[in-house]
Write a protein that holds these residues in place. Structure first.
Motif, short mmCIF file in Angstrom:
data_model
loop_
_atom_site.label_atom_id
_atom_site.label_comp_id
_atom_site.label_asym_id
_atom_site.label_seq_id
_atom_site.Cartn_x
_atom_site.Cartn_y
_atom_site.Cartn_z
N MET A 1 -24.13 -2.49 -29.92
CA MET A 1 -24.71 -1.27 -29.37
C MET A 1 -24.59 -1.28 -27.84
O MET A 1 -24.80 -2.30 -27.20
CB MET A 1 -26.19 -1.16 -29.76
N VAL A 2 -24.25 -0.13 -27.27
CA VAL A 2 -24.23 0.02 -25.82
C VAL A 2 -25.61 0.48 -25.36
O VAL A 2 -26.49 0.78 -26.18
CB VAL A 2 -23.15 1.03 -25.37
N ARG A 3 -25.80 0.53 -24.06
CA ARG A 3 -27.02 1.12 -23.51
C ARG A 3 -26.63 2.06 -22.37
O ARG A 3 -25.58 1.89 -21.71
CB ARG A 3 -28.00 0.06 -23.02
N LEU A 4 -27.47 3.04 -22.13
CA LEU A 4 -27.29 3.98 -21.03
C LEU A 4 -28.17 3.53 -19.87
O LEU A 4 -29.35 3.22 -20.07
CB LEU A 4 -27.68 5.39 -21.46
N VAL A 5 -27.59 3.50 -18.67
CA VAL A 5 -28.34 3.06 -17.49
C VAL A 5 -28.20 4.12 -16.40
O VAL A 5 -27.09 4.55 -16.07
CB VAL A 5 -27.83 1.70 -16.97
N THR A 46 -36.94 -0.55 -17.03
CA THR A 46 -36.16 -0.83 -15.82
C THR A 46 -35.18 -1.97 -16.07
O THR A 46 -35.36 -2.81 -16.94
CB THR A 46 -37.08 -1.18 -14.64
N VAL A 47 -34.12 -1.97 -15.26
CA VAL A 47 -33.04 -2.94 -15.37
C VAL A 47 -32.89 -3.62 -14.02
O VAL A 47 -32.78 -2.95 -12.98
CB VAL A 47 -31.72 -2.25 -15.76
N ASP A 48 -32.89 -4.94 -13.98
CA ASP A 48 -32.70 -5.64 -12.71
C ASP A 48 -31.22 -5.74 -12.39
O ASP A 48 -30.36 -5.67 -13.27
CB ASP A 48 -33.34 -7.03 -12.73
N THR A 49 -30.92 -5.89 -11.12
CA THR A 49 -29.53 -5.88 -10.67
C THR A 49 -28.71 -7.00 -11.30
O THR A 49 -27.59 -6.77 -11.77
CB THR A 49 -29.48 -5.98 -9.14
N ASP A 50 -29.23 -8.21 -11.32
CA ASP A 50 -28.47 -9.33 -11.89
C ASP A 50 -28.18 -9.10 -13.37
O ASP A 50 -27.07 -9.38 -13.84
CB ASP A 50 -29.25 -10.64 -11.72
N GLY A 51 -29.17 -8.57 -14.09
CA GLY A 51 -28.96 -8.31 -15.51
C GLY A 51 -27.92 -7.24 -15.75
O GLY A 51 -27.14 -7.32 -16.71
N LEU A 52 -27.87 -6.24 -14.87
CA LEU A 52 -26.87 -5.19 -15.02
C LEU A 52 -25.48 -5.68 -14.66
O LEU A 52 -24.52 -5.49 -15.41
CB LEU A 52 -27.25 -3.99 -14.14
N LEU A 53 -25.37 -6.34 -13.51
CA LEU A 53 -24.04 -6.78 -13.05
C LEU A 53 -23.48 -7.89 -13.92
O LEU A 53 -22.26 -8.13 -13.92
CB LEU A 53 -24.12 -7.24 -11.59
N ILE A 57 -19.61 -3.27 -17.75
CA ILE A 57 -20.05 -1.96 -17.27
C ILE A 57 -18.93 -0.94 -17.44
O ILE A 57 -17.78 -1.20 -17.08
CB ILE A 57 -20.46 -2.04 -15.79
N VAL A 58 -19.30 0.23 -17.98
CA VAL A 58 -18.44 1.40 -17.96
C VAL A 58 -19.13 2.41 -17.05
O VAL A 58 -20.19 2.96 -17.40
CB VAL A 58 -18.21 2.00 -19.35
N ALA A 59 -18.59 2.63 -15.86
CA ALA A 59 -19.20 3.52 -14.88
C ALA A 59 -18.68 4.94 -15.07
O ALA A 59 -17.48 5.15 -15.29
CB ALA A 59 -18.87 3.04 -13.46
N PRO A 74 -12.93 3.57 -26.58
CA PRO A 74 -14.38 3.50 -26.81
C PRO A 74 -15.03 2.40 -26.00
O PRO A 74 -14.39 1.39 -25.65
CB PRO A 74 -14.47 3.21 -28.32
N ALA A 75 -16.28 2.57 -25.69
CA ALA A 75 -17.03 1.54 -24.97
C ALA A 75 -17.22 0.33 -25.88
O ALA A 75 -17.57 0.49 -27.06
CB ALA A 75 -18.38 2.08 -24.53
N PRO A 76 -17.01 -0.88 -25.38
CA PRO A 76 -17.17 -2.07 -26.23
C PRO A 76 -18.64 -2.33 -26.53
O PRO A 76 -19.52 -1.95 -25.77
CB PRO A 76 -16.57 -3.18 -25.37
N PRO A 77 -18.94 -2.97 -27.65
CA PRO A 77 -20.33 -3.30 -27.97
C PRO A 77 -20.98 -4.12 -26.85
O PRO A 77 -20.34 -5.00 -26.27
CB PRO A 77 -20.21 -4.12 -29.26
N GLY A 78 -22.22 -3.82 -26.55
CA GLY A 78 -22.94 -4.53 -25.51
C GLY A 78 -22.72 -4.01 -24.11
O GLY A 78 -23.33 -4.52 -23.16
N ALA A 79 -21.86 -3.01 -23.94
CA ALA A 79 -21.58 -2.49 -22.59
C ALA A 79 -22.73 -1.62 -22.09
O ALA A 79 -23.50 -1.05 -22.87
CB ALA A 79 -20.29 -1.68 -22.60
N SER A 80 -22.85 -1.52 -20.78
CA SER A 80 -23.77 -0.60 -20.13
C SER A 80 -22.97 0.59 -19.61
O SER A 80 -22.05 0.42 -18.80
CB SER A 80 -24.50 -1.27 -18.97
N VAL A 81 -23.28 1.78 -20.10
CA VAL A 81 -22.68 3.01 -19.60
C VAL A 81 -23.57 3.52 -18.48
O VAL A 81 -24.74 3.87 -18.71
CB VAL A 81 -22.55 4.07 -20.72
N VAL A 82 -23.06 3.52 -17.26
CA VAL A 82 -23.89 3.75 -16.07
C VAL A 82 -23.57 5.10 -15.45
O VAL A 82 -22.39 5.43 -15.21
CB VAL A 82 -23.68 2.64 -15.03
N VAL A 83 -24.62 5.88 -15.19
CA VAL A 83 -24.49 7.11 -14.39
C VAL A 83 -25.35 6.92 -13.14
O VAL A 83 -26.26 6.10 -13.11
CB VAL A 83 -24.96 8.35 -15.19
#
Length: 328
Positions: A1-5, A46-53, A57-59, A74-83
């Motif tokens: 599963m991805v997550r939206l950030v 909330t998401v901390d910077t180290d955990g995000l980086l 990441i798919v920006a 497609p976005a790979p499993p576990g990716a963060s889709v960031v806006v």
């Protein structure tokens, strides 16, 4: 599963809409909070910077070198889709760390960005699903652009944000079924807020009323798009072509003509608010139209016309002008 950030999102209303966009696709939503958002919405994740980086990441950003979201894998499993932030976008450290940066092509003449939650919904639609898509059209896409009817609008901000999306995706004219009086004839504070959501200071879009009893002219092909309609998936339905009208109703308060076709906005989670659904419909129609040929002249800013199947009275049309928001 991805997550939206959401990276640096500062408007609480946009944050709430981002959470709804994530729910549409049954994914978690978090925020890297650098603008005091948690103080206004204490229940957000909330998401901390180290955990995000430290994640893939798919920006989603109009950065140089970004690839079209229509053509990306497609976005790979576990990716963060960031806006990113509503004005500044995604911060440089995230863009540098991104495994991939994608953008949503914007052929519009004035407004060239979407509301951040709408952009997230469109990106997730193509990064997570929409397999087996119809091929984009050949050159001269504008000759196949469908007319657009936003039907039974219920909220002025959702209406304005949807009109912003229409302009960004290249529609010069939109007809609205405004039976709830959310766009025409509203009190000035409501009008101002709606025009702000539409980015009317940069938006030359012409908005026309549908009237109390709109019906399609003979020979018109009507395609009704929504999450609960009985029809094939949106991305497998032909949404373009001369004489075609796309209708996006806000809920079930609009009755389709007997011979209408239906296209389902298939999402795995909750349907989501109107601006998100409209953004996905318009993005898919724009994708099917295909890009304007290289070197093709943009249409003029005034005197625009195309083969619209919607009958409306031009003198009643509401031209969104820059001066309306000078003091907003």
């Amino acid at each position: 599963m991805v997550r939206l950030v959401g990276d640096g999102v500062e408007n609480p209303a946009n944050a709430a809409a981002l959470i709804e966009a994530a729910r549409m696709f049954a994914v978690p939503c978090g925020f890297r909070d650098s603008r005091g958002l948690a103080g206004q919405l204490p229940d957000i994740s909330t998401v901390d910077t180290d955990g995000l980086l430290g994640q893939r990441i798919v920006a989603v950003d109009n950065a140089p070198g970004a690839e079209s979201v229509y053509r990306t894998a497609p976005a790979p499993p576990g990716a963060s889709v960031v806006v990113g932030n509503e004005r500044r976008g995604i911060r440089p450290d995230v863009l540098r760390a991104a495994a991939r940066t994608v953008h949503i092509p914007m052929p519009g003449r004035g407004v060239n960005t979407l509301n951040v939650a709408t952009a997230a919904a469109v990106a997730l639609y193509y990064l997570l699903d929409a397999h087996g898509r119809r091929q984009a059209r050949a050159p001269r896409p504008e000759s196949h652009r469908p007319a657009l009817l936003l039907a039974a609008l219920r909220d002025h901000v959702e209406a304005g944000s949807s009109l912003r999306s229409a302009a960004a995706f290249g529609w010069p004219v939109v007809t609205v079924d405004d039976r709830e009086k959310v766009w025409f004839g509203t009190p000035r504070p409501v009008r101002t807020e709606a025009r702000a959501a539409a980015r009317s200071h940069r938006n030359p879009l012409r908005v026309a009323p549908a009237g109390d009893a709109w019906s399609p002219p003979p020979g018109t092909r009507v395609v009704v798009c929504g999450p609960d309609v009985d029809g094939p998936p949106l991305h497998r339905t032909e949404l373009t072509g001369p004489g075609t009208v796309l209708v996006v109703p806000d809920g079930d308060g609009w009755s389709a003509p007997p011979d209408a076709e239906f296209a389902r906005v298939a999402v795995p989670g909750e349907p989501g608010r109107y601006r998100l659904l409209t953004g996905i419909v318009l993005a898919e129609a724009a994708r099917q139209l295909g890009p304007r040929p290289a070197g093709a002249a943009r249409p003029p800013r005034r005197g625009l016309s195309y083969g619209s199947a919607l009958a409306h009275s031009a003198p009643e049309a509401d031209l969104v002008l820059p001066w309306e928001l000078l003091e907003y």
